[in-house]
Design a protein around this motif. Structure first.
Motif, PDB file in Angstrom:
ATOM      1  N   ASP A   7      -0.468  55.308  -6.633  1.00  0.00           N
ATOM      2  CA  ASP A   7       0.042  55.804  -5.343  1.00  0.00           C
ATOM      3  C   ASP A   7       0.661  54.697  -4.490  1.00  0.00           C
ATOM      4  OD1 ASP A   7      -0.907  58.631  -5.610  1.00  0.00           O
ATOM      5  OD2 ASP A   7      -2.851  57.626  -5.690  1.00  0.00           O
ATOM      6  N   VAL A   8       1.371  53.800  -5.130  1.00  0.00           N
ATOM      7  CA  VAL A   8       2.072  52.723  -4.424  1.00  0.00           C
ATOM      8  C   VAL A   8       3.534  53.110  -4.265  1.00  0.00           C
ATOM      9  CG1 VAL A   8       2.863  50.322  -4.592  1.00  0.00           C
ATOM     10  CG2 VAL A   8       0.498  50.922  -5.179  1.00  0.00           C
ATOM     11  N   GLU A   9       4.104  52.817  -3.106  1.00  0.00           N
ATOM     12  CA  GLU A   9       5.533  53.041  -2.867  1.00  0.00           C
ATOM     13  C   GLU A   9       6.172  51.736  -2.430  1.00  0.00           C
ATOM     14  OE1 GLU A   9       8.644  55.875  -0.354  1.00  0.00           O
ATOM     15  OE2 GLU A   9       6.548  56.483  -0.643  1.00  0.00           O
ATOM     16  N   VAL A  10       7.332  51.434  -3.006  1.00  0.00           N
ATOM     17  CA  VAL A  10       8.053  50.197  -2.688  1.00  0.00           C
ATOM     18  C   VAL A  10       9.435  50.578  -2.174  1.00  0.00           C
ATOM     19  CG1 VAL A  10       8.888  47.989  -3.555  1.00  0.00           C
ATOM     20  CG2 VAL A  10       6.778  48.975  -4.485  1.00  0.00           C
ATOM     21  N   GLY A  11       9.797  50.083  -0.998  1.00  0.00           N
ATOM     22  CA  GLY A  11      11.031  50.477  -0.323  1.00  0.00           C
ATOM     23  C   GLY A  11      12.278  49.863  -0.923  1.00  0.00           C
ATOM     24  N   ALA A  12      13.410  50.309  -0.388  1.00  0.00           N
ATOM     25  CA  ALA A  12      14.711  49.877  -0.873  1.00  0.00           C
ATOM     26  C   ALA A  12      14.887  48.371  -0.719  1.00  0.00           C
ATOM     27  CB  ALA A  12      15.826  50.606  -0.123  1.00  0.00           C
ATOM     28  N   ASN A  13      15.337  47.739  -1.806  1.00  0.00           N
ATOM     29  CA  ASN A  13      15.647  46.304  -1.827  1.00  0.00           C
ATOM     30  C   ASN A  13      14.442  45.424  -1.485  1.00  0.00           C
ATOM     31  OD1 ASN A  13      18.397  46.665  -2.549  1.00  0.00           O
ATOM     32  ND2 ASN A  13      18.862  47.165  -0.429  1.00  0.00           N
ATOM     33  N   ALA A  14      13.246  45.948  -1.642  1.00  0.00           N
ATOM     34  CA  ALA A  14      12.051  45.104  -1.543  1.00  0.00           C
ATOM     35  C   ALA A  14      11.834  44.400  -2.874  1.00  0.00           C
ATOM     36  CB  ALA A  14      10.831  45.948  -1.185  1.00  0.00           C
ATOM     37  N   THR A  15      11.156  43.257  -2.829  1.00  0.00           N
ATOM     38  CA  THR A  15      10.967  42.457  -4.036  1.00  0.00           C
ATOM     39  C   THR A  15       9.514  42.014  -4.157  1.00  0.00           C
ATOM     40  OG1 THR A  15      11.627  40.462  -2.819  1.00  0.00           O
ATOM     41  CG2 THR A  15      13.337  41.597  -4.049  1.00  0.00           C
ATOM     42  N   ILE A  16       8.996  42.102  -5.360  1.00  0.00           N
ATOM     43  CA  ILE A  16       7.648  41.611  -5.666  1.00  0.00           C
ATOM     44  C   ILE A  16       7.780  40.644  -6.836  1.00  0.00           C
ATOM     45  CG2 ILE A  16       5.307  42.216  -6.361  1.00  0.00           C
ATOM     46  CD1 ILE A  16       5.831  45.027  -5.223  1.00  0.00           C
ATOM     47  N   ASP A  17       7.497  39.368  -6.597  1.00  0.00           N
ATOM     48  CA  ASP A  17       7.651  38.352  -7.637  1.00  0.00           C
ATOM     49  C   ASP A  17       6.478  38.363  -8.596  1.00  0.00           C
ATOM     50  OD1 ASP A  17       9.982  37.585  -6.431  1.00  0.00           O
ATOM     51  OD2 ASP A  17       9.157  35.763  -5.518  1.00  0.00           O
ATOM     52  N   ARG A  18       6.731  38.024  -9.852  1.00  0.00           N
ATOM     53  CA  ARG A  18       5.669  37.902 -10.843  1.00  0.00           C
ATOM     54  C   ARG A  18       4.878  36.621 -10.593  1.00  0.00           C
ATOM     55  NH1 ARG A  18       8.081  39.637 -14.755  1.00  0.00           N
ATOM     56  NH2 ARG A  18       6.541  39.224 -16.380  1.00  0.00           N
ATOM     57  N   GLY A  19       3.666  36.573 -11.129  1.00  0.00           N
ATOM     58  CA  GLY A  19       2.836  35.401 -10.935  1.00  0.00           C
ATOM     59  C   GLY A  19       3.237  34.242 -11.830  1.00  0.00           C
ATOM     60  N   THR A  20       2.763  33.055 -11.483  1.00  0.00           N
ATOM     61  CA  THR A  20       3.040  31.873 -12.292  1.00  0.00           C
ATOM     62  C   THR A  20       2.239  31.911 -13.594  1.00  0.00           C
ATOM     63  OG1 THR A  20       3.400  30.622 -10.259  1.00  0.00           O
ATOM     64  CG2 THR A  20       3.132  29.359 -12.285  1.00  0.00           C
ATOM     65  N   ILE A  21       0.929  32.057 -13.489  1.00  0.00           N
ATOM     66  CA  ILE A  21       0.054  32.201 -14.650  1.00  0.00           C
ATOM     67  C   ILE A  21      -0.630  33.559 -14.621  1.00  0.00           C
ATOM     68  CG2 ILE A  21      -1.894  31.252 -15.929  1.00  0.00           C
ATOM     69  CD1 ILE A  21       0.548  29.466 -15.977  1.00  0.00           C
TER      70      ILE A  21
END
Length: 374
Positions: A233-247
């Motif tokens: 039930d997560v919503e992510v808005g237009a042109n939002a960004t979630i970066d991946r982790g390093t490790i």
């Protein structure tokens, strides 16, 4: 609920668990603002959202409306009404009932490119020019609009809705009912770079601002090997960004809603049922608790912790740890009541400056008089 083409006032009231009044057999074809509704015709009509008297004053006699408890539908000449004990919550149910979502034909469009090793669950609707990589898993009832891409090894749960142009990189794992608005990007590399020697940034952190020897510096990428993990039930808005982790993975908890143009940095952990409003920026390796609200343009420094149930007012800049339950505001962010006192004091500064100038004049005159007398 019944199909929105045949839903009646009674159907809608029952679906919203709300009390109805008047002719509950009238057909509801959609929702509108009070001034835009017309008297109900033989084929039904739109229902107005008039949950305060100032809105209800523009209702047309013979129409139907959603009113707040205590309002009198007869006074407005309505044919039918639904009463909202909590108006905004009822509005959520109403808008959901009439939202068709993105127009995606059932099945898989012939222009979609889907790797042979990908698994697509039943009842999928996949639009034109979608690209789905190797070993991807997509759950049942997926609705994937045009120009979406899903990278190798990612897995997504049931009932997802991916709007046009949203991007999911490799190694992203999300639960059920994920919604990505157009242009959302999940799993891009983190912004991680290092210099061979101590960088200027590291130096001023160590010295708190002083510089000893400024020289050329060249940055080397630290690659992002972690993924992104997203709950249900997560919503992510237009042109939002979630970066991946390093490790390890960047994590977003269940029920969290992320607004347009939000940036979540690498290794960040965001808890359950958080609200991250437009233009929020969260630097890497930050830990955010459950039910945290970050209003528009809030900035969060890296490697700090924000406790459960914190609310940060608009444009706050958070540089240090925030205890659970605190309401903060300002730049730098402090307790809201402290910030209000600061703002009051700042508004008084011009008056204080005038008073100080007069006091200096008085002291100068007294000193001059004393010197003459002596």
């Amino acid at each position: 609920m019944a199909d929105t083409q045949t839903v009646t006032v009674g159907d809608l009231a029952r679906a919203l668990d709300a009390r109805s009044w008047g002719d509950t057999s009238l057909r509801v074809t959609g929702a509108a603002e009070p001034s835009a509704t017309e008297p109900v015709g033989t084929d039904g009509g739109t229902i107005a959202m008039a949950m305060a008297p100032k809105y209800a004053d523009t209702l047309k006699p013979g129409s139907m409306a959603i009113l707040a408890e205590g309002m009198d539908p007869e006074a407005y000449g309505l044919k039918a009404a639904i009463f909202a004990p909590r108006p905004r919550l009822l509005m959520a149910g109403l808008t959901k009932a009439f939202d068709p979502g993105p127009e995606i034909a059932p099945g898989i469009h012939p222009t979609a490119v889907i790797d042979s090793t990908a698994h697509i669950g039943p009842n999928a609707a996949i639009g034109p020019f979608v690209v789905i990589g190797a070993d991807v898993k997509v759950g049942a009832n997926a609705r994937i609009a045009s120009h979406v891409s899903i990278g190798r090894g990612s897995s997504l749960g049931d009932d997802i809705v991916l709007h046009p142009g949203s991007r999911i990189a490799h190694g992203v794992h999300a639960g059920n009912r994920l919604i990505l608005q157009p242009g959302a990007s999940i799993g891009g590399d983190g912004f991680s770079f290092v210099t061979p020697e101590e960088s200027g940034i590291e130096e001023i952190r160590r010295t708190l601002g002083s510089r000893e020897d400024i020289r050329e510096q060249h940055y080397t990428r630290i690659h992002s090997l972690g993924g992104v993990e997203i709950g249900n039930d997560v919503e992510v808005g237009a042109n939002a960004t979630i970066d991946r982790g390093t490790i390890r993975a960047t994590r977003i908890g269940s029920g969290t809603k992320i607004d347009n143009l939000v940036q979540v940095g690498h290794n960040t952990i965001v808890g359950d049922d958080c609200l991250l409003c437009g233009l929020v920026g969260i630097a890497g390796s930050t830990k955010i608790g459950n039910r945290v609200v970050l209003a528009g343009q809030v900035g969060v420094s890296d490697n700090i912790e924000i406790g459960d149930d914190v609310i940060a007012g608009g444009a706050s800049k958070i540089f240090t740890r925030v205890p659970a339950g605190r309401v903060i505001l300002g730049h730098p962010a402090v307790k809201m009541e402290t910030q209000m006192e600061i703002q009051k004091a700042m508004r008084r500064l011009p008056r204080f400056a005038q008073q100080l100038a007069k006091l200096q004049e008085t002291v100068t005159r007294l000193l001059e008089k004393t010197e003459k007398d002596t």
